[in-house]
Motif scaffolding. Structure first.
Motif, PDB file in Angstrom:
ATOM      1  N   MET A 160       0.821  -1.208   0.000  1.00  0.00           N
ATOM      2  CA  MET A 160       0.000   0.000   0.000  1.00  0.00           C
ATOM      3  C   MET A 160       0.857   1.261   0.000  1.00  0.00           C
ATOM      4  O   MET A 160       0.505   2.262  -0.603  1.00  0.00           O
ATOM      5  CB  MET A 160      -0.912   0.001   1.239  1.00  0.00           C
ATOM      6  CG  MET A 160      -2.073  -0.960   1.134  1.00  0.00           C
ATOM      7  SD  MET A 160      -3.186  -0.544  -0.230  1.00  0.00           S
ATOM      8  CE  MET A 160      -3.933   0.932   0.393  1.00  0.00           C
ATOM      9  N   ARG A 161       2.003   1.183   0.678  1.00  0.00           N
ATOM     10  CA  ARG A 161       2.856   2.372   0.731  1.00  0.00           C
ATOM     11  C   ARG A 161       3.326   2.772  -0.660  1.00  0.00           C
ATOM     12  O   ARG A 161       3.316   3.954  -1.011  1.00  0.00           O
ATOM     13  CB  ARG A 161       4.056   2.112   1.648  1.00  0.00           C
ATOM     14  CG  ARG A 161       3.679   2.055   3.116  1.00  0.00           C
ATOM     15  CD  ARG A 161       4.906   1.923   3.990  1.00  0.00           C
ATOM     16  NE  ARG A 161       5.619   0.685   3.727  1.00  0.00           N
ATOM     17  CZ  ARG A 161       6.771   0.355   4.295  1.00  0.00           C
ATOM     18  NH1 ARG A 161       7.345   1.194   5.126  1.00  0.00           N
ATOM     19  NH2 ARG A 161       7.348  -0.800   4.035  1.00  0.00           N
ATOM     20  N   ASP A 162       3.729   1.802  -1.444  1.00  0.00           N
ATOM     21  CA  ASP A 162       4.199   2.109  -2.795  1.00  0.00           C
ATOM     22  C   ASP A 162       3.059   2.583  -3.686  1.00  0.00           C
ATOM     23  O   ASP A 162       3.239   3.429  -4.562  1.00  0.00           O
ATOM     24  CB  ASP A 162       4.863   0.876  -3.416  1.00  0.00           C
ATOM     25  CG  ASP A 162       6.162   0.505  -2.714  1.00  0.00           C
ATOM     26  OD1 ASP A 162       6.754   1.388  -2.062  1.00  0.00           O
ATOM     27  OD2 ASP A 162       6.566  -0.663  -2.801  1.00  0.00           O
TER      28      ASP A 162
ATOM     29  N   ARG B 163       1.741   6.301  -2.214  1.00  0.00           N
ATOM     30  CA  ARG B 163       2.749   7.302  -1.889  1.00  0.00           C
ATOM     31  C   ARG B 163       2.881   8.363  -2.982  1.00  0.00           C
ATOM     32  O   ARG B 163       2.808   8.066  -4.182  1.00  0.00           O
ATOM     33  CB  ARG B 163       4.101   6.619  -1.683  1.00  0.00           C
ATOM     34  CG  ARG B 163       5.236   7.563  -1.365  1.00  0.00           C
ATOM     35  CD  ARG B 163       6.479   6.781  -0.999  1.00  0.00           C
ATOM     36  NE  ARG B 163       7.616   7.653  -0.763  1.00  0.00           N
ATOM     37  CZ  ARG B 163       8.717   7.279  -0.124  1.00  0.00           C
ATOM     38  NH1 ARG B 163       8.812   6.042   0.325  1.00  0.00           N
ATOM     39  NH2 ARG B 163       9.699   8.125   0.050  1.00  0.00           N
TER      40      ARG B 163
ATOM     41  N   THR C  95      -4.069  -0.337   7.005  1.00  0.00           N
ATOM     42  CA  THR C  95      -3.023  -1.084   6.307  1.00  0.00           C
ATOM     43  C   THR C  95      -1.716  -0.315   6.307  1.00  0.00           C
ATOM     44  O   THR C  95      -0.637  -0.894   6.517  1.00  0.00           O
ATOM     45  CB  THR C  95      -3.464  -1.391   4.867  1.00  0.00           C
ATOM     46  OG1 THR C  95      -4.687  -2.166   4.897  1.00  0.00           O
ATOM     47  CG2 THR C  95      -2.400  -2.183   4.128  1.00  0.00           C
ATOM     48  N   LEU C  96      -1.777   0.991   6.079  1.00  0.00           N
ATOM     49  CA  LEU C  96      -0.569   1.808   6.116  1.00  0.00           C
ATOM     50  C   LEU C  96       0.080   1.764   7.503  1.00  0.00           C
ATOM     51  O   LEU C  96       1.308   1.653   7.628  1.00  0.00           O
ATOM     52  CB  LEU C  96      -0.893   3.251   5.739  1.00  0.00           C
ATOM     53  CG  LEU C  96      -1.170   3.528   4.256  1.00  0.00           C
ATOM     54  CD1 LEU C  96      -1.711   4.946   4.073  1.00  0.00           C
ATOM     55  CD2 LEU C  96       0.095   3.338   3.421  1.00  0.00           C
TER      56      LEU C  96
ATOM     57  N   ARG D 132      -0.205  -0.650   9.734  1.00  0.00           N
ATOM     58  CA  ARG D 132       0.362  -1.986   9.939  1.00  0.00           C
ATOM     59  C   ARG D 132       1.707  -2.118   9.229  1.00  0.00           C
ATOM     60  O   ARG D 132       2.675  -2.623   9.809  1.00  0.00           O
ATOM     61  CB  ARG D 132      -0.596  -3.051   9.417  1.00  0.00           C
ATOM     62  CG  ARG D 132      -0.155  -4.489   9.735  1.00  0.00           C
ATOM     63  CD  ARG D 132      -0.869  -5.484   8.859  1.00  0.00           C
ATOM     64  NE  ARG D 132      -0.450  -5.336   7.467  1.00  0.00           N
ATOM     65  CZ  ARG D 132      -1.186  -5.726   6.427  1.00  0.00           C
ATOM     66  NH1 ARG D 132      -2.375  -6.252   6.601  1.00  0.00           N
ATOM     67  NH2 ARG D 132      -0.716  -5.554   5.209  1.00  0.00           N
ATOM     68  N   GLU D 133       1.781  -1.646   7.993  1.00  0.00           N
ATOM     69  CA  GLU D 133       3.025  -1.755   7.235  1.00  0.00           C
ATOM     70  C   GLU D 133       4.161  -0.979   7.905  1.00  0.00           C
ATOM     71  O   GLU D 133       5.302  -1.463   7.977  1.00  0.00           O
ATOM     72  CB  GLU D 133       2.821  -1.263   5.801  1.00  0.00           C
ATOM     73  CG  GLU D 133       1.947  -2.176   4.967  1.00  0.00           C
ATOM     74  CD  GLU D 133       1.721  -1.668   3.553  1.00  0.00           C
ATOM     75  OE1 GLU D 133       1.124  -2.392   2.745  1.00  0.00           O
ATOM     76  OE2 GLU D 133       2.151  -0.520   3.260  1.00  0.00           O
ATOM     77  N   HIS D 134       3.873   0.207   8.386  1.00  0.00           N
ATOM     78  CA  HIS D 134       4.917   1.014   9.024  1.00  0.00           C
ATOM     79  C   HIS D 134       5.332   0.429  10.375  1.00  0.00           C
ATOM     80  O   HIS D 134       6.520   0.443  10.721  1.00  0.00           O
ATOM     81  CB  HIS D 134       4.449   2.460   9.185  1.00  0.00           C
ATOM     82  CG  HIS D 134       4.517   3.259   7.922  1.00  0.00           C
ATOM     83  ND1 HIS D 134       3.492   3.284   7.004  1.00  0.00           N
ATOM     84  CD2 HIS D 134       5.503   4.044   7.409  1.00  0.00           C
ATOM     85  CE1 HIS D 134       3.828   4.072   5.981  1.00  0.00           C
ATOM     86  NE2 HIS D 134       5.042   4.533   6.206  1.00  0.00           N
TER      87      HIS D 134
ATOM     88  N   GLU E 197       5.182  -2.726  11.168  1.00  0.00           N
ATOM     89  CA  GLU E 197       5.965  -3.924  10.857  1.00  0.00           C
ATOM     90  C   GLU E 197       7.393  -3.557  10.474  1.00  0.00           C
ATOM     91  O   GLU E 197       8.343  -4.272  10.820  1.00  0.00           O
ATOM     92  CB  GLU E 197       5.297  -4.707   9.729  1.00  0.00           C
ATOM     93  CG  GLU E 197       4.032  -5.436  10.150  1.00  0.00           C
ATOM     94  CD  GLU E 197       3.329  -6.109   8.982  1.00  0.00           C
ATOM     95  OE1 GLU E 197       2.482  -6.988   9.228  1.00  0.00           O
ATOM     96  OE2 GLU E 197       3.614  -5.747   7.816  1.00  0.00           O
ATOM     97  N   GLU E 198       7.539  -2.458   9.761  1.00  0.00           N
ATOM     98  CA  GLU E 198       8.881  -2.017   9.381  1.00  0.00           C
ATOM     99  C   GLU E 198       9.687  -1.593  10.617  1.00  0.00           C
ATOM    100  O   GLU E 198      10.892  -1.863  10.705  1.00  0.00           O
ATOM    101  CB  GLU E 198       8.807  -0.858   8.397  1.00  0.00           C
ATOM    102  CG  GLU E 198      10.177  -0.414   7.900  1.00  0.00           C
ATOM    103  CD  GLU E 198      10.077   0.693   6.868  1.00  0.00           C
ATOM    104  OE1 GLU E 198      10.632   0.539   5.776  1.00  0.00           O
ATOM    105  OE2 GLU E 198       9.432   1.725   7.170  1.00  0.00           O
TER     106      GLU E 198
END
Length: 276
Positions: A1-3, A6, A246-247, A249-251, A253-254
């Motif tokens: 989702m980030r890609d 963004r 979702t954004l 969660r992704e961040h 997780e990073e």
């Protein structure tokens, strides 16, 4: 989702070309989207707990979600949704209104710095320091030279946050012109929502094009590696909630927070405890 969502650094997004009712990468339909968001809740709660736990051992990392958008784009609804997924005690929420007299006596970033999340916390801004390059630009409250300086100042400020362990997630909730009209009319038609409405909302709506341009410039000039912007189509509330979740969660997780190890002898403590 980030890609996918963004805004590329130094590139104007062209908001008029982006479909505010689209649902990029979403589950198939409203029901599926809501279900997918609900399934994320335990994972997000676990990530938040690990982030907070790590801070007790000296980890200074934290996350800041910045929400911007036109009136009725769903900033408050998103805040309510996000806090429902997390432990409120680990969140620091700030809704920025028009500056108070005290705030006017300070640099425009002063009130923002006072509201930043502490290590281990998740901060959520409903509006932010970007009001000082949006409202001020549209209403011509400061010279353009001052605005030009502020974009660079904001970039330096956000870089300093990243250097201090703050993951900044900036989301522009992209609402459609017609959808805003429907949401404002819904507020007028419901007496319980009149407190959310003022005649000034209509005046600001009349400046729609100027605000779209102001957002495009801010997104173009302030979407760097340290703190990129993400454009989330906001006409469909279920998609907005799923995409922002979702954004996050992704961040998180990073960041990869971990529970700290205990500095004690487990067996010895167990024996002592059983003896009490």
């Amino acid at each position: 989702m980030r890609d996918l969502l963004r805004v590329p650094a130094g590139k104007r997004p062209g908001l008029h070309r982006l479909d505010t009712a689209s649902t990029p990468a979403a589950p198939a339909g409203k029901a599926a989207g809501r279900a997918a968001t609900a399934r994320m809740a335990p994972e997000l709660a676990s990530l938040q707990e690990r982030l907070y736990a790590a801070s007790t051992a000296g980890d200074r990392r934290r996350l800041l979600l910045v929400l911007q958008g036109m009136d009725t784009s769903g900033k408050g609804g998103t805040v309510k949704h996000v806090t429902g997924l997390f432990n409120p005690s680990g969140c620091r929420i700030k809704a920025f209104k028009a500056p108070t007299p005290e705030e006017h006596n300070h640099h425009y970033l002063w009130r923002v710095m006072n509201a930043l999340p502490q290590p281990g916390e998740i901060g959520i801004f409903d509006r932010s320091h970007y009001e000082d390059v949006l409202v001020t630009r549209v209403h011509e409250l400061v010279p353009r030279a001052v605005l030009d300086h502020r974009y660079e100042e904001i970039n330096r400020f956000e870089q300093s946050l990243a250097d201090a362990g703050v993951t900044v997630v900036k989301v522009f909730l992209h609402l459609g012109y017609e959808e805003q009209r429907e949401r404002l009319l819904a507020r007028l038609d419901n007496p319980d929502k009149h407190w959310k409405f003022t005649s000034g909302d209509i005046e600001e709506r009349g400046l729609w094009d100027a605000y779209q341009e102001a957002y495009e410039v801010a997104l173009e000039r302030c979407s760097g590696e340290a703190a990129p912007w993400f454009v989330v189509p906001a006409d469909r509330k279920w998609y907005r909630n799923w995409a922002v979740s979702t954004l996050l969660r992704e961040h998180l997780e990073e960041i990869g927070p971990r529970y700290p190890e205990g500095h004690f002898d487990v067996g010895e403590c167990r024996t002592l405890l059983l003896g009490t």
